[in-house]
Design a protein around this motif. Structure first.
Motif, mmCIF file in Angstrom:
data_model
loop_
_atom_site.group_PDB
_atom_site.id
_atom_site.type_symbol
_atom_site.label_atom_id
_atom_site.label_comp_id
_atom_site.label_asym_id
_atom_site.label_seq_id
_atom_site.Cartn_x
_atom_site.Cartn_y
_atom_site.Cartn_z
ATOM 1 N N ILE A 1 -19.937 11.309 24.934
ATOM 2 C CA ILE A 1 -19.977 12.567 24.178
ATOM 3 C C ILE A 1 -20.559 13.675 25.047
ATOM 4 C CG2 ILE A 1 -21.070 13.743 22.232
ATOM 5 C CD1 ILE A 1 -20.864 11.060 20.696
ATOM 6 N N GLY A 2 -21.611 13.363 25.798
ATOM 7 C CA GLY A 2 -22.163 14.339 26.726
ATOM 8 C C GLY A 2 -21.143 14.747 27.781
ATOM 9 N N PHE A 3 -20.379 13.784 28.280
ATOM 10 C CA PHE A 3 -19.333 14.074 29.256
ATOM 11 C C PHE A 3 -18.273 14.998 28.672
ATOM 12 C CE2 PHE A 3 -15.254 12.596 31.249
ATOM 13 C CZ PHE A 3 -15.472 13.157 32.509
ATOM 14 N N VAL A 4 -17.892 14.764 27.422
ATOM 15 C CA VAL A 4 -16.888 15.601 26.768
ATOM 16 C C VAL A 4 -17.407 17.028 26.584
ATOM 17 C CG1 VAL A 4 -15.606 15.952 24.606
ATOM 18 C CG2 VAL A 4 -15.707 13.684 25.657
ATOM 19 N N LEU B 1 -15.512 20.293 27.866
ATOM 20 C CA LEU B 1 -15.196 21.451 27.027
ATOM 21 C C LEU B 1 -15.799 22.724 27.611
ATOM 22 C CD1 LEU B 1 -15.771 19.908 23.475
ATOM 23 C CD2 LEU B 1 -13.586 20.685 24.423
ATOM 24 N N ALA B 2 -17.019 22.632 28.119
ATOM 25 C CA ALA B 2 -17.688 23.811 28.665
ATOM 26 C C ALA B 2 -17.003 24.334 29.918
ATOM 27 C CB ALA B 2 -19.146 23.483 28.972
ATOM 28 N N THR B 3 -16.320 23.441 30.632
ATOM 29 C CA THR B 3 -15.658 23.845 31.881
ATOM 30 C C THR B 3 -14.149 24.002 31.718
ATOM 31 O OG1 THR B 3 -15.550 21.513 32.549
ATOM 32 C CG2 THR B 3 -17.427 22.810 33.335
ATOM 33 N N GLY B 4 -13.674 23.945 30.480
ATOM 34 C CA GLY B 4 -12.263 24.160 30.215
ATOM 35 C C GLY B 4 -11.361 23.031 30.677
ATOM 36 N N ARG B 5 -11.875 21.832 30.753
ATOM 37 C CA ARG B 5 -11.081 20.669 31.193
ATOM 38 C C ARG B 5 -10.389 20.002 30.009
ATOM 39 N NH1 ARG B 5 -13.261 18.859 36.228
ATOM 40 N NH2 ARG B 5 -14.107 20.693 37.283
#
Length: 338
Positions: free
Chosen positions: A80-83, A87-91
């Protein structure tokens, strides 16, 4: 084998074609695990559940939850932290559908509710194991397994293997690795049941290496012809597992050595951690062709084993001890088999 199976495309540049061809069958290690799981569960809990009846089921279920869920939840939390970072980096986050997260938290993601593997892909088999655990007390009480003669137990092994083959054939699947979201649960339960029969054959003893020889022959026929994976591989594994369990010679001493025992201790952590860790390893170490060099893979393997040991000693075992104190049985005896 499962680690190398998932890494095979990235290490093809240096691992060699023969090794890559072998690693392509690494998914079959899960089938051996399902069988071994049924074997071990019977030896540790079968007689207890026979004596207690369904009244003993809640304690069994709680013990398995205490063993399986804490590390699974920890890995999901890390993902979840990875996601959030993605999301924060637009991936792209399509491999981590938020709507399916509750199923993963409940370990129900492979019970026919989803069409594709997502989040931590290898955890599908843990979801299937939970299904087998749910049925285990009923399977124990359905038959007096311990009273069956050897021919009847072998007949059960053959019957469960034929049922597995028939199910996969009905769905048009020629490989045990196909249709995981639809067939993974039945794949697990039937091979788990084979393991239960094998445990009772082991209890009777006296078969020597004959089952292992038959197992090698069946696996050789499958390997040489490419036919019958969904039938011959489970039967071959059954023969090998029983022969190895009955062995008391040099091979048994090697397999029971402390280094391999340690690998067995940390194997659940290795299994759950290796896939998301390799995603990170490819981001950090892969070249433009998505290949990871031998040194990079060695670094990944070292970190994986280190994390596995840490997770086993600092998370799995402490969490298991705490949760067992809260369980229905509130037993403070020896920790059950892994």
């Amino acid at each position: 084998m499962v680690v190398f199976y998932h890494a095979r495309a990235a290490i093809a540049g240096w691992a060699g074609p023969d090794a890559i061809a072998l690693f392509a069958y690494g998914y079959l290690a899960v089938d051996l695990f399902f069988m071994l799981s049924g074997f071990v569960m019977w030896l540790n809990y079968g007689p207890k559940l026979r004596a207690a009846g369904l009244a003993g089921a809640p304690d069994f279920w709680w013990r398995r939850f205490a063993r399986i869920w804490p590390l699974h939840a920890a890995v999901l939390l890390a993902l979840i932290g990875f996601v959030v970072v993605l999301l924060a980096t637009g991936r792209d986050t399509s491999g981590y559908p938020l709507g399916e997260l509750p199923l993963h938290l409940l370990l129900a993601q492979n019970w026919g509710f989803t069409d594709a593997l997502s989040w931590n892909h290898p955890a599908w088999s843990i979801s299937a194991e939970i299904g087998a655990y749910a049925l285990f007390p009923l399977l124990v009480l359905a038959l007096r397994w311990e009273s069956l003669p050897r021919p009847a137990l072998w007949a059960l092994v053959a019957l469960f293997a034929l049922a597995l083959w028939a199910t996969f054939t009905a769905f048009g699947a020629q490989s045990l690795g196909e249709e995981i979201t639809r067939l993974g649960l039945v794949r697990c339960v039937l091979q788990f049941a084979i393991g239960m029969a094998l445990a009772n054959l082991w209890r009777l003893g006296g078969t020597g290496w004959a089952p292992g020889v038959v197992g090698v022959v069946l696996l050789g026929v499958w390997s040489g012809t490419g036919w019958g994976e969904t039938l011959l591989v489970p039967l071959g594994f059954a023969g090998l597992l029983l022969a190895l369990a009955l062995s008391a010679g040099p091979l048994a001493r090697v397999l029971g050595s402390r280094p391999l025992e340690w690998l067995g201790d940390v194997s659940y952590a290795t299994y759950l951690i290796h896939f998301p860790l390799f995603v990170l390893a490819k981001i950090a170490l892969a070249d433009e062709g998505a290949r990871v060099g031998s040194l990079g893979f060695a670094l990944y393997a070292a970190v994986l084993l280190g994390l596995s040991h840490f997770a086993y000693t600092r998370l799995e075992k402490p969490a298991q001890r705490v949760l067992r104190r809260w369980g229905p049985g509130r037993s403070h005896g020896a920790v059950p088999a892994e």
